[in-house]
Design an enzyme around this catalytic site. Structure first.
Site, PDB file in Angstrom:
ATOM      1  N   ASN A 208       0.939  -1.274  -0.018  1.00 60.61           N
ATOM      2  CA  ASN A 208      -0.011   0.133  -0.109  1.00 60.61           C
ATOM      3  C   ASN A 208       0.949   1.553   0.056  1.00 60.61           C
ATOM      4  O   ASN A 208       2.219   1.239  -0.034  1.00 60.61           O
ATOM      5  CB  ASN A 208      -1.003  -0.002   1.034  1.00 60.61           C
ATOM      6  CG  ASN A 208      -0.153  -0.074   2.489  1.00 60.61           C
ATOM      7  OD1 ASN A 208       0.606   0.692   2.814  1.00 60.61           O
ATOM      8  ND2 ASN A 208      -0.378  -1.144   3.151  1.00 60.61           N
ATOM      9  N   ASP A 274      -4.464  -6.536   5.112  1.00 60.51           N
ATOM     10  CA  ASP A 274      -5.561  -7.219   5.706  1.00 60.51           C
ATOM     11  C   ASP A 274      -5.353  -8.608   4.976  1.00 60.51           C
ATOM     12  O   ASP A 274      -5.860  -9.584   5.693  1.00 60.51           O
ATOM     13  CB  ASP A 274      -7.093  -6.652   5.485  1.00 60.51           C
ATOM     14  CG  ASP A 274      -7.144  -5.302   6.136  1.00 60.51           C
ATOM     15  OD1 ASP A 274      -6.218  -5.327   7.474  1.00 60.51           O
ATOM     16  OD2 ASP A 274      -7.681  -4.459   6.014  1.00 60.51           O
ATOM     17  N   LYS A 284       9.132 -17.125 -10.300  1.00 61.53           N
ATOM     18  CA  LYS A 284       8.411 -15.899 -11.114  1.00 61.53           C
ATOM     19  C   LYS A 284       7.454 -16.562 -11.686  1.00 61.53           C
ATOM     20  O   LYS A 284       7.580 -17.558 -12.867  1.00 61.53           O
ATOM     21  CB  LYS A 284       9.470 -15.142 -12.016  1.00 61.53           C
ATOM     22  CG  LYS A 284       8.711 -14.044 -12.617  1.00 61.53           C
ATOM     23  CD  LYS A 284       9.678 -13.279 -13.739  1.00 61.53           C
ATOM     24  CE  LYS A 284       8.927 -12.269 -14.519  1.00 61.53           C
ATOM     25  NZ  LYS A 284       9.040 -12.428 -15.924  1.00 61.53           N
ATOM     26  N   LYS A 352     -13.912   0.973  16.102  1.00 60.27           N
ATOM     27  CA  LYS A 352     -12.598   0.018  15.928  1.00 60.27           C
ATOM     28  C   LYS A 352     -11.772   0.013  17.267  1.00 60.27           C
ATOM     29  O   LYS A 352     -11.398  -1.026  17.589  1.00 60.27           O
ATOM     30  CB  LYS A 352     -11.782   0.985  15.008  1.00 60.27           C
ATOM     31  CG  LYS A 352     -10.723  -0.143  14.358  1.00 60.27           C
ATOM     32  CD  LYS A 352     -10.069   0.757  13.206  1.00 60.27           C
ATOM     33  CE  LYS A 352     -10.662   0.373  11.430  1.00 60.27           C
ATOM     34  NZ  LYS A 352      -9.976   0.936  10.542  1.00 60.27           N
ATOM     35  N   LYS A 356     -11.012  -3.432  18.636  1.00 61.25           N
ATOM     36  CA  LYS A 356      -9.639  -3.772  18.714  1.00 61.25           C
ATOM     37  C   LYS A 356      -9.082  -4.197  20.258  1.00 61.25           C
ATOM     38  O   LYS A 356      -8.302  -5.003  20.887  1.00 61.25           O
ATOM     39  CB  LYS A 356      -8.713  -3.022  18.474  1.00 61.25           C
ATOM     40  CG  LYS A 356      -8.731  -2.850  16.547  1.00 61.25           C
ATOM     41  CD  LYS A 356      -8.054  -3.262  15.729  1.00 61.25           C
ATOM     42  CE  LYS A 356      -8.165  -3.241  14.496  1.00 61.25           C
ATOM     43  NZ  LYS A 356      -7.331  -3.917  13.470  1.00 61.25           N
TER      44      LYS A 356
END
Ligand code: CTP
Length: 410
Positions: A208, A274, A284, A352, A356
């Protein structure tokens, strides 16, 4: 602010050396103790007698004074609270960045373990030289405070970037660094940063856009506030504290859990993927004939949640009376999560933190271009388990980091 502080000034051989006479006076006016070390070339621009008079101290130049030898670089380094190198030439910058100690000033720097401000000044072409820039980056990554030179008319006759920054800026930075509240002294703080890298085959991966800047800012500030710091990161960084380089979420989980027992605070600033590829090819992968392919993904462990579960189990064990066995119960760390949301920030953040089970959650809006991912700025809300919310307005990531620690430990 500066009264009684010990400031060590390092002067190198550049024309801006004459300006440092005024900097010494600025520190002295505020009752700081000033000592000066010079490279031999600095004395081509300013005299030892001037510096001695202004600082009201002997000026160090020679490392090996044969008649009266003592390892002065150690005493200079031990006595000072901060070192300010101004002007710093390309030559001295290069030596410091490469661990070279061939005079008193560079030897002092090598032995110095407190904040060092470096104010470069040189010809604009030298400043732009790729090796000089590489050395500057090395110093930034190692925790030196670089005061960028300014643009304008240079003493060598050129117009460009290379002038020593204003003395006010150097002075303000000195005050800022000397007034850091050491609220984390004696604490071990573990911080994760960067986006995790989840392999698909030997050359491809899923990741990301996280730059790792917020985590690095938290780690730098924790270090300045006196903490023993471990930064667990997916990025290549050189820091004056412990760095553990990891790739995947699984690696990160192992690394954080190894630190759990000895830490006082764990901050999960990393953008943990995630999901990861269910099967990682150890070669490869070849292009298929089909226009579409599917990669099967499986869920990664939720590191933050599992840390909070460990803490919960410890609380239960203490509740059940492990003290009966006469064992000092482990003091669980404060656990802090981040909450990256692009919509309904506060609503999702409240859900959240409950899900958590962490002590604090730092909510940040990643949909805004001016803050968050890749930016040097952030604007966050610090939400606590008990439901308090502290909004921190837009500031540099370092300033936000400072305010986060003040909110938790202040
Ligand atoms: N986190 C984690 N392990 C994961 C995913 C996230 O430890 N597998 C941590 C992050 O480091 C952060 C917090 O959980 O401190 C919240 O991350 P975020 O991406 O905002 O939320 P997610 O739990 O991934 O949920 P969602 O993507 O649905 O918002």
């Amino acid at each position: 602010m500066l009264s009684g502080k010990n400031i060590l000034i390092g002067i190198t051989g550049g024309i801006a050396a004459y300006k440092i006479c005024e900097l010494i006076r600025m520190y002295k006016r505020m009752n700081a103790n000033v000592r000066v070390v010079c490279t031999p070339n600095a004395l081509n621009f300013v005299t030892k007698l001037t510096l001695q008079n202004l600082s009201q101290n002997d000026v160090g130049v020679e490392e090996f004074n044969i008649e009266q030898y003592k390892p002065e670089h150690i005493s200079y380094a031990d006595e000072a609270d901060i070192m300010v190198i101004a002007p710093a030439t390309a030559n001295t910058i290069g030596k410091i960045a490469n661990g070279i100690c061939d005079n008193l000033l560079t030897s002092v720097v090598c032995a110095f373990n407190k904040p060092i401000i470096i104010a470069p000044a040189m010809n604009c072409g030298m400043w732009e030289n790729e090796f000089v820039q590489e050395n500057i980056m090395k110093l930034v990554n190692a925790g030196f405070y670089i005061m960028e030179p300014e643009s304008g008319f240079l003493a060598c006759g050129y117009e460009g970037k290379g002038r020593l920054c204003s003395l006010d800026k150097i002075y303000d930075k000195t005050v800022e660094l000397l007034s850091v509240n050491k609220i984390l002294s004696g604490k071990k703080v573990v911080i994760t940063s960067g986006g995790t890298i989840e392999a698909i085959d030997t050359v491809r991966y899923i990741s990301n856009y996280s730059s790792g800047k917020m985590g690095a800012a938290l780690a730098d500030v924790a270090y300045e506030m006196g903490a023993d710091v471990i930064l667990i990161t997916t990025k290549d960084v050189q820091k004056p504290y412990g760095v553990v380089k990891v790739k995947s979420a699984i690696d990160m989980k192992d690394a954080v859990e190894r630190e759990y027992d000895s830490s006082d605070c764990i901050i999960m600033a990393a953008a943990v993927a995630d999901y990861r590829a269910k099967n990682i090819a150890d070669y490869k992968m070849k292009k298929s004939e089909s226009n579409e392919i599917s990669i099967e993904l499986i869920k990664n462990p939720d590191i933050l949640k599992s840390l909070c579960e460990m803490k919960q189990k410890e609380a239960v064990a203490v509740g059940k009376g492990s003290s009966v066995l006469n064992i000092e119960p482990h003091k669980s760390p404060v656990i802090v999560g981040f909450c990256a949301e692009s919509e309904n920030l506060m609503e999702n953040a409240k859900i959240k933190i409950a899900k958590k089970g962490c002590d604090y959650l730092i909510a940040n809006d990643i949909s805004r271009k001016d803050i968050g991912f890749s930016s040097d700025y952030n604007e966050v809300s610090v939400i606590s388990k008990s439901g308090t919310i502290k909004n921190l307005s837009k500031a540099t990531k370092k300033e936000i980091a400072k305010q986060i620690f003040e909110e938790i430990y202040g």
